[in-house]
Design a protein around this motif. Structure first.
Motif, PDB file in Angstrom:
ATOM      1  N   ASP A   3       0.832  -1.200   0.000  1.00 32.25           N
ATOM      2  CA  ASP A   3       0.000   0.000   0.000  1.00 32.25           C
ATOM      3  C   ASP A   3       0.871   1.256   0.000  1.00 32.25           C
ATOM      4  OD1 ASP A   3      -2.458   1.495   0.210  1.00 32.25           O
ATOM      5  OD2 ASP A   3      -1.944   1.817   2.313  1.00 32.25           O
ATOM      6  N   ALA A   4       1.926   1.249   0.821  1.00 33.40           N
ATOM      7  CA  ALA A   4       2.820   2.410   0.891  1.00 33.40           C
ATOM      8  C   ALA A   4       3.510   2.628  -0.451  1.00 33.40           C
ATOM      9  CB  ALA A   4       3.851   2.234   2.002  1.00 33.40           C
ATOM     10  N   ARG A   7       1.052   4.182  -2.839  1.00 37.89           N
ATOM     11  CA  ARG A   7       0.839   5.604  -2.523  1.00 37.89           C
ATOM     12  C   ARG A   7       2.015   6.447  -3.000  1.00 37.89           C
ATOM     13  NH1 ARG A   7      -0.597   4.472   3.307  1.00 37.89           N
ATOM     14  NH2 ARG A   7       1.323   5.579   3.617  1.00 37.89           N
ATOM     15  N   ILE A   8       3.224   5.943  -2.759  1.00 40.53           N
ATOM     16  CA  ILE A   8       4.427   6.666  -3.188  1.00 40.53           C
ATOM     17  C   ILE A   8       4.433   6.806  -4.704  1.00 40.53           C
ATOM     18  CG2 ILE A   8       6.945   6.492  -3.381  1.00 40.53           C
ATOM     19  CD1 ILE A   8       6.815   5.139  -0.532  1.00 40.53           C
ATOM     20  N   SER A  10       1.966   6.799  -6.751  1.00 33.36           N
ATOM     21  CA  SER A  10       0.921   7.732  -7.135  1.00 33.36           C
ATOM     22  C   SER A  10       1.377   9.174  -6.932  1.00 33.36           C
ATOM     23  CB  SER A  10      -0.344   7.446  -6.322  1.00 33.36           C
ATOM     24  OG  SER A  10      -1.338   8.389  -6.608  1.00 33.36           O
ATOM     25  N   ILE A  11       1.971   9.478  -5.803  1.00 30.95           N
ATOM     26  CA  ILE A  11       2.458  10.835  -5.502  1.00 30.95           C
ATOM     27  C   ILE A  11       3.535  11.242  -6.501  1.00 30.95           C
ATOM     28  CG2 ILE A  11       3.714  12.246  -3.817  1.00 30.95           C
ATOM     29  CD1 ILE A  11       2.314  10.478  -1.635  1.00 30.95           C
ATOM     30  N   ASP A  55       4.356   9.478   8.517  1.00 32.48           N
ATOM     31  CA  ASP A  55       3.908   8.168   8.054  1.00 32.48           C
ATOM     32  C   ASP A  55       5.107   7.227   7.968  1.00 32.48           C
ATOM     33  OD1 ASP A  55       3.017   5.936   6.587  1.00 32.48           O
ATOM     34  OD2 ASP A  55       1.571   7.147   5.481  1.00 32.48           O
ATOM     35  N   VAL A  58       5.551   5.206   4.715  1.00 30.35           N
ATOM     36  CA  VAL A  58       6.139   5.978   3.625  1.00 30.35           C
ATOM     37  C   VAL A  58       7.618   6.224   3.900  1.00 30.35           C
ATOM     38  CG1 VAL A  58       6.128   8.223   2.452  1.00 30.35           C
ATOM     39  CG2 VAL A  58       3.980   7.037   2.893  1.00 30.35           C
TER      40      VAL A  58
END
Length: 109
Positions: A3-4, A7-8, A10-11, A55, A58
């Motif tokens: 998941d992390a 997210r990374i 995506s950012i 986080d 992250v």
């Protein structure tokens, strides 16, 4: 992909410039992050920042994502550039300015 990591990714892919740092641009939590912010501010570019202290997933995930052990980490147009020392060297040589110009990065408003 965790998941992390998702997210990374995506950012990194949704922003022209991303700085993963300790703290925020207004209140950096280490000297290296502060130096990175000063360089980006001097270049006058718009950038997204991610406070890795908020986080832990992250914070650890970004090191695996880039295969780079330290923070801050700079990404331009999805490409890993490096940490504070590399940013400083590139800035002093004029290479970082050239990179952001060639990438067509938006200027800070």
């Amino acid at each position: 992909m965790s998941d992390a990591q998702a997210r990374i990714a995506s950012i990194v892919n949704e922003n022209d410039i991303v700085l993963f740092m300790k703290g925020t641009p207004l209140f950096p939590q280490c000297g290296f992050s502060s130096r990175a912010v000063q360089i980006l501010d001097h270049l006058g570019v718009a950038y997204e920042s991610v406070d890795v202290l908020q986080d832990m997933e992250v914070r650890q995930g970004i090191k695996a994502y880039s295969d780079w052990p330290t923070i801050p980490q700079l990404y331009v147009k999805g490409e890993f550039v490096g940490g504070s020392d590399i940013m400083t060297e590139m800035f002093q040589a004029g290479e970082l300015q050239q990179m952001v110009d060639e990438a067509g990065v938006a200027k800070a408003g």
